[in-house]
Enzyme design. Structure first.
Site, PDB file in Angstrom:
ATOM      1  N   CYS A  60       0.879  -1.174   0.000  1.00 31.79           N
ATOM      2  CA  CYS A  60       0.000   0.000   0.000  1.00 31.79           C
ATOM      3  C   CYS A  60       0.918   1.226   0.000  1.00 31.79           C
ATOM      4  O   CYS A  60       2.052   1.138  -0.459  1.00 31.79           O
ATOM      5  CB  CYS A  60      -0.957  -0.014   1.200  1.00 31.79           C
ATOM      6  SG  CYS A  60      -0.153   0.175   2.800  1.00 31.79           S
ATOM      7  N   ARG A  61       0.477   2.332   0.512  1.00 32.00           N
ATOM      8  CA  ARG A  61       1.305   3.537   0.515  1.00 32.00           C
ATOM      9  C   ARG A  61       2.455   3.426   1.505  1.00 32.00           C
ATOM     10  O   ARG A  61       3.605   3.690   1.182  1.00 32.00           O
ATOM     11  CB  ARG A  61       0.450   4.767   0.836  1.00 32.00           C
ATOM     12  CG  ARG A  61       1.229   6.068   0.842  1.00 32.00           C
ATOM     13  CD  ARG A  61       0.286   7.254   1.102  1.00 32.00           C
ATOM     14  NE  ARG A  61       1.006   8.503   1.011  1.00 32.00           N
ATOM     15  CZ  ARG A  61       1.489   9.152   2.061  1.00 32.00           C
ATOM     16  NH1 ARG A  61       1.353   8.665   3.273  1.00 32.00           N
ATOM     17  NH2 ARG A  61       2.129  10.291   1.891  1.00 32.00           N
TER      18      ARG A  61
END
Length: 108
Positions: A60-61
């Site tokens: 994810c980020r």
């Protein structure tokens, strides 16, 4: 407390296949060129679409959402591994990112 299987970007195997669980706008702004995309919010309904990779590396980020996804996937019997630091670490390590359309690639 359950330990989440994790790996750093630096220790990802060269053949690692990524599952990017960020939302569509984040994906479109910039992602790993060979990553597969299923947003975290859609994952339970789309389990049948998961790639057959073993293990499945989840990104994810920053690594927080993907850690939750890995916990869920492991509970469902999938061999999943969290990529610590997420796409921020991916970009910081000099790995390539691509964007959709004419956008300049960046991590949201």
């Amino acid at each position: 407390m359950t330990t989440v299987p994790s790996v750093s970007v630096a220790d990802l195997p060269p053949e690692a296949h990524l599952l990017d669980v960020r939302e569509r706008n984040e994906w479109e702004a910039g992602h790993a060129p060979t990553a597969y995309h299923i947003p975290m919010s859609e994952l339970p309904a789309r389990l049948g679409e998961l790639p057959d990779d073993d293990p499945l590396y989840v990104v994810c980020r920053s690594g927080n959402r993907s850690a939750r996804v890995v916990t869920y996937l492991v509970a469902q019997g999938y061999p999943a591994v969290n990529v610590t630091g997420g796409m921020q670490a991916w970009l910081a390590s000099g790995r390539e990112i691509v964007a959709e359309g004419d956008l300049a690639a960046r991590i949201l």
